[in-house]
Design a protein around this motif. Sequence first.
Motif, PDB file in Angstrom:
ATOM      1  N   ALA A 115      -7.979  11.172   6.487  1.00  0.00           N
ATOM      2  CA  ALA A 115      -8.747  10.826   5.281  1.00  0.00           C
ATOM      3  C   ALA A 115      -7.870  10.807   4.036  1.00  0.00           C
ATOM      4  O   ALA A 115      -8.284  11.213   2.957  1.00  0.00           O
ATOM      5  CB  ALA A 115      -9.917  11.810   5.093  1.00  0.00           C
ATOM      6  N   GLU A 116      -6.624  10.317   4.186  1.00  0.00           N
ATOM      7  CA  GLU A 116      -5.720  10.204   3.034  1.00  0.00           C
ATOM      8  C   GLU A 116      -5.951   8.860   2.364  1.00  0.00           C
ATOM      9  O   GLU A 116      -5.839   7.815   3.008  1.00  0.00           O
ATOM     10  CB  GLU A 116      -4.259  10.330   3.488  1.00  0.00           C
ATOM     11  CG  GLU A 116      -3.930  11.709   4.023  1.00  0.00           C
ATOM     12  CD  GLU A 116      -2.507  11.824   4.530  1.00  0.00           C
ATOM     13  OE1 GLU A 116      -2.015  12.963   4.631  1.00  0.00           O
ATOM     14  OE2 GLU A 116      -1.898  10.790   4.845  1.00  0.00           O
ATOM     15  N   PRO A 117      -6.289   8.859   1.072  1.00  0.00           N
ATOM     16  CA  PRO A 117      -6.625   7.609   0.388  1.00  0.00           C
ATOM     17  C   PRO A 117      -5.433   6.660   0.330  1.00  0.00           C
ATOM     18  O   PRO A 117      -4.293   7.076   0.144  1.00  0.00           O
ATOM     19  CB  PRO A 117      -7.032   8.079  -1.008  1.00  0.00           C
ATOM     20  CG  PRO A 117      -6.334   9.385  -1.197  1.00  0.00           C
ATOM     21  CD  PRO A 117      -6.307  10.021   0.166  1.00  0.00           C
ATOM     22  N   LEU A 118      -5.716   5.368   0.512  1.00  0.00           N
ATOM     23  CA  LEU A 118      -4.654   4.376   0.443  1.00  0.00           C
ATOM     24  C   LEU A 118      -4.415   3.937  -1.002  1.00  0.00           C
ATOM     25  O   LEU A 118      -3.392   4.255  -1.589  1.00  0.00           O
ATOM     26  CB  LEU A 118      -5.016   3.174   1.316  1.00  0.00           C
ATOM     27  CG  LEU A 118      -4.895   3.360   2.836  1.00  0.00           C
ATOM     28  CD1 LEU A 118      -5.407   2.116   3.557  1.00  0.00           C
ATOM     29  CD2 LEU A 118      -3.450   3.606   3.214  1.00  0.00           C
ATOM     30  N   GLY A 119      -5.369   3.243  -1.573  1.00  0.00           N
ATOM     31  CA  GLY A 119      -5.196   2.724  -2.928  1.00  0.00           C
ATOM     32  C   GLY A 119      -4.336   1.471  -2.915  1.00  0.00           C
ATOM     33  O   GLY A 119      -3.386   1.357  -2.139  1.00  0.00           O
ATOM     34  N   TRP A 120      -4.680   0.524  -3.777  1.00  0.00           N
ATOM     35  CA  TRP A 120      -3.964  -0.752  -3.784  1.00  0.00           C
ATOM     36  C   TRP A 120      -2.515  -0.587  -4.214  1.00  0.00           C
ATOM     37  O   TRP A 120      -1.642  -1.345  -3.778  1.00  0.00           O
ATOM     38  CB  TRP A 120      -4.688  -1.738  -4.695  1.00  0.00           C
ATOM     39  CG  TRP A 120      -5.992  -2.216  -4.122  1.00  0.00           C
ATOM     40  CD1 TRP A 120      -7.245  -1.931  -4.563  1.00  0.00           C
ATOM     41  CD2 TRP A 120      -6.159  -3.056  -2.974  1.00  0.00           C
ATOM     42  NE1 TRP A 120      -8.192  -2.526  -3.768  1.00  0.00           N
ATOM     43  CE2 TRP A 120      -7.554  -3.234  -2.786  1.00  0.00           C
ATOM     44  CE3 TRP A 120      -5.277  -3.679  -2.091  1.00  0.00           C
ATOM     45  CZ2 TRP A 120      -8.082  -4.006  -1.757  1.00  0.00           C
ATOM     46  CZ3 TRP A 120      -5.800  -4.453  -1.069  1.00  0.00           C
ATOM     47  CH2 TRP A 120      -7.181  -4.615  -0.902  1.00  0.00           C
ATOM     48  N   GLY A 121      -2.245   0.412  -5.056  1.00  0.00           N
ATOM     49  CA  GLY A 121      -0.872   0.636  -5.492  1.00  0.00           C
ATOM     50  C   GLY A 121       0.032   1.026  -4.333  1.00  0.00           C
ATOM     51  O   GLY A 121       1.127   0.481  -4.159  1.00  0.00           O
ATOM     52  N   ARG A 122      -0.420   1.972  -3.511  1.00  0.00           N
ATOM     53  CA  ARG A 122       0.375   2.407  -2.360  1.00  0.00           C
ATOM     54  C   ARG A 122       0.515   1.290  -1.332  1.00  0.00           C
ATOM     55  O   ARG A 122       1.576   1.101  -0.736  1.00  0.00           O
ATOM     56  CB  ARG A 122      -0.256   3.636  -1.709  1.00  0.00           C
ATOM     57  CG  ARG A 122      -0.170   4.893  -2.555  1.00  0.00           C
ATOM     58  CD  ARG A 122      -0.783   6.071  -1.836  1.00  0.00           C
ATOM     59  NE  ARG A 122      -0.008   6.422  -0.654  1.00  0.00           N
ATOM     60  CZ  ARG A 122      -0.534   6.807   0.505  1.00  0.00           C
ATOM     61  NH1 ARG A 122      -1.846   6.856   0.648  1.00  0.00           N
ATOM     62  NH2 ARG A 122       0.231   7.146   1.509  1.00  0.00           N
ATOM     63  N   ILE A 123      -0.576   0.543  -1.100  1.00  0.00           N
ATOM     64  CA  ILE A 123      -0.513  -0.560  -0.141  1.00  0.00           C
ATOM     65  C   ILE A 123       0.520  -1.590  -0.589  1.00  0.00           C
ATOM     66  O   ILE A 123       1.340  -2.070   0.205  1.00  0.00           O
ATOM     67  CB  ILE A 123      -1.898  -1.219   0.009  1.00  0.00           C
ATOM     68  CG1 ILE A 123      -2.895  -0.244   0.672  1.00  0.00           C
ATOM     69  CG2 ILE A 123      -1.793  -2.503   0.831  1.00  0.00           C
ATOM     70  CD1 ILE A 123      -4.309  -0.780   0.741  1.00  0.00           C
ATOM     71  N   GLY A 124       0.505  -1.937  -1.864  1.00  0.00           N
ATOM     72  CA  GLY A 124       1.453  -2.914  -2.385  1.00  0.00           C
ATOM     73  C   GLY A 124       2.887  -2.423  -2.282  1.00  0.00           C
ATOM     74  O   GLY A 124       3.796  -3.185  -1.920  1.00  0.00           O
ATOM     75  N   ALA A 125       3.121  -1.143  -2.593  1.00  0.00           N
ATOM     76  CA  ALA A 125       4.476  -0.576  -2.530  1.00  0.00           C
ATOM     77  C   ALA A 125       5.001  -0.570  -1.105  1.00  0.00           C
ATOM     78  O   ALA A 125       6.157  -0.947  -0.845  1.00  0.00           O
ATOM     79  CB  ALA A 125       4.466   0.845  -3.101  1.00  0.00           C
ATOM     80  N   ILE A 126       4.161  -0.147  -0.160  1.00  0.00           N
ATOM     81  CA  ILE A 126       4.576  -0.092   1.246  1.00  0.00           C
ATOM     82  C   ILE A 126       4.870  -1.488   1.773  1.00  0.00           C
ATOM     83  O   ILE A 126       5.890  -1.725   2.433  1.00  0.00           O
ATOM     84  CB  ILE A 126       3.480   0.595   2.089  1.00  0.00           C
ATOM     85  CG1 ILE A 126       3.387   2.087   1.724  1.00  0.00           C
ATOM     86  CG2 ILE A 126       3.764   0.426   3.577  1.00  0.00           C
ATOM     87  CD1 ILE A 126       2.186   2.780   2.323  1.00  0.00           C
ATOM     88  N   ALA A 127       3.986  -2.440   1.482  1.00  0.00           N
ATOM     89  CA  ALA A 127       4.178  -3.813   1.966  1.00  0.00           C
ATOM     90  C   ALA A 127       5.450  -4.423   1.382  1.00  0.00           C
ATOM     91  O   ALA A 127       6.195  -5.125   2.089  1.00  0.00           O
ATOM     92  CB  ALA A 127       2.963  -4.668   1.599  1.00  0.00           C
ATOM     93  N   THR A 128       5.732  -4.161   0.121  1.00  0.00           N
ATOM     94  CA  THR A 128       6.941  -4.697  -0.518  1.00  0.00           C
ATOM     95  C   THR A 128       8.199  -4.152   0.138  1.00  0.00           C
ATOM     96  O   THR A 128       9.144  -4.902   0.438  1.00  0.00           O
ATOM     97  CB  THR A 128       6.949  -4.349  -2.017  1.00  0.00           C
ATOM     98  OG1 THR A 128       5.794  -4.911  -2.646  1.00  0.00           O
ATOM     99  CG2 THR A 128       8.204  -4.888  -2.694  1.00  0.00           C
ATOM    100  N   ALA A 129       8.233  -2.845   0.384  1.00  0.00           N
ATOM    101  CA  ALA A 129       9.412  -2.225   0.999  1.00  0.00           C
ATOM    102  C   ALA A 129       9.614  -2.720   2.432  1.00  0.00           C
ATOM    103  O   ALA A 129      10.746  -3.001   2.855  1.00  0.00           O
ATOM    104  CB  ALA A 129       9.273  -0.705   0.984  1.00  0.00           C
TER     105      ALA A 129
END
Length: 291
Positions: A115-129
């Motif tokens: 139940a760890e929140p994703l958030g669009w900021g984290r999703i974008g950072a992970i996808a970019t890397a």
Amino acid sequence: MLWIATTLIAALAQTGRNAAQAGLTGRIGTAGATAVRFIFGLPFAALALAIAALLNTLPAPGTASLAWAVMGAVAQMLATGFLLLAMQGRGFGIATALSKTEPVTLALIGAMLLAEPLGWGRIGAIATAVLGVLLVSGADWSRAGLRSVFDGVMAGALFGLSAIGFRGAILALPEGGFVLRALTILTLTLAVQTVLALVWLSLFDRKALSGIIREWRGSLAAGALGAFASLFWFTGFALTSAANVRTLALIEVPFAQLVSGRVFRQRASARQLAGMGLIVAGVGWLLWVAI
């Protein structure tokens, strides 16, 4: 901020362990060199835990913590197997790049299981890397068959699942500081992996087992570095989400490329330079969101 320091130390120590294991592969085989990190890492972790027990009360793993630890241990060993299959099928570059999709699957699994929140900021950072890693690999993606893609992505997913298992085991401990909790789960995990590795080698690869015994001096160095790196990985898992830790760890990819250029005079292509830029941008984005 502490998780950032522990992750960077873990990545540096892991580089040293990989170098030590690479030197052993030619002498004792891939399976033997892989098992070394568990078999020779366990004594160092157990010694550190014994010293810690003299100064602190160790947390007692319950059923939930044990289950998470076993899940992480088995997933990590299976992930290594899928990674080796992918490398045999289509080569090192493609296999490594596909396995580095781990932060994406890790974030999704963490959201579902912990139940760890994703958030669009984290999703974008992970996808970019991760996109940066795919570019840096320099792989000829036209040669990537469906089986190799499957094996590589499965390796990344299982590596992600193992990290979730380790973090879940640490969080399930009833008490103790973050270092003590990390050390407890690390020792437990290495014990499980050592037993499984010894059983496997005894039944299916006795030549590798005898090679490990013969090369015990070199194996000790790999085991010590492996235990040191794992302690800092586990400490990072105790401090923040596994997706944060494993995404920041991608910074070692451009570091390795820079070392290749400086030491081995291997020039990076424009695509690889663009990939390194994306990795740095993704990691920076993640740190900005996480902090």
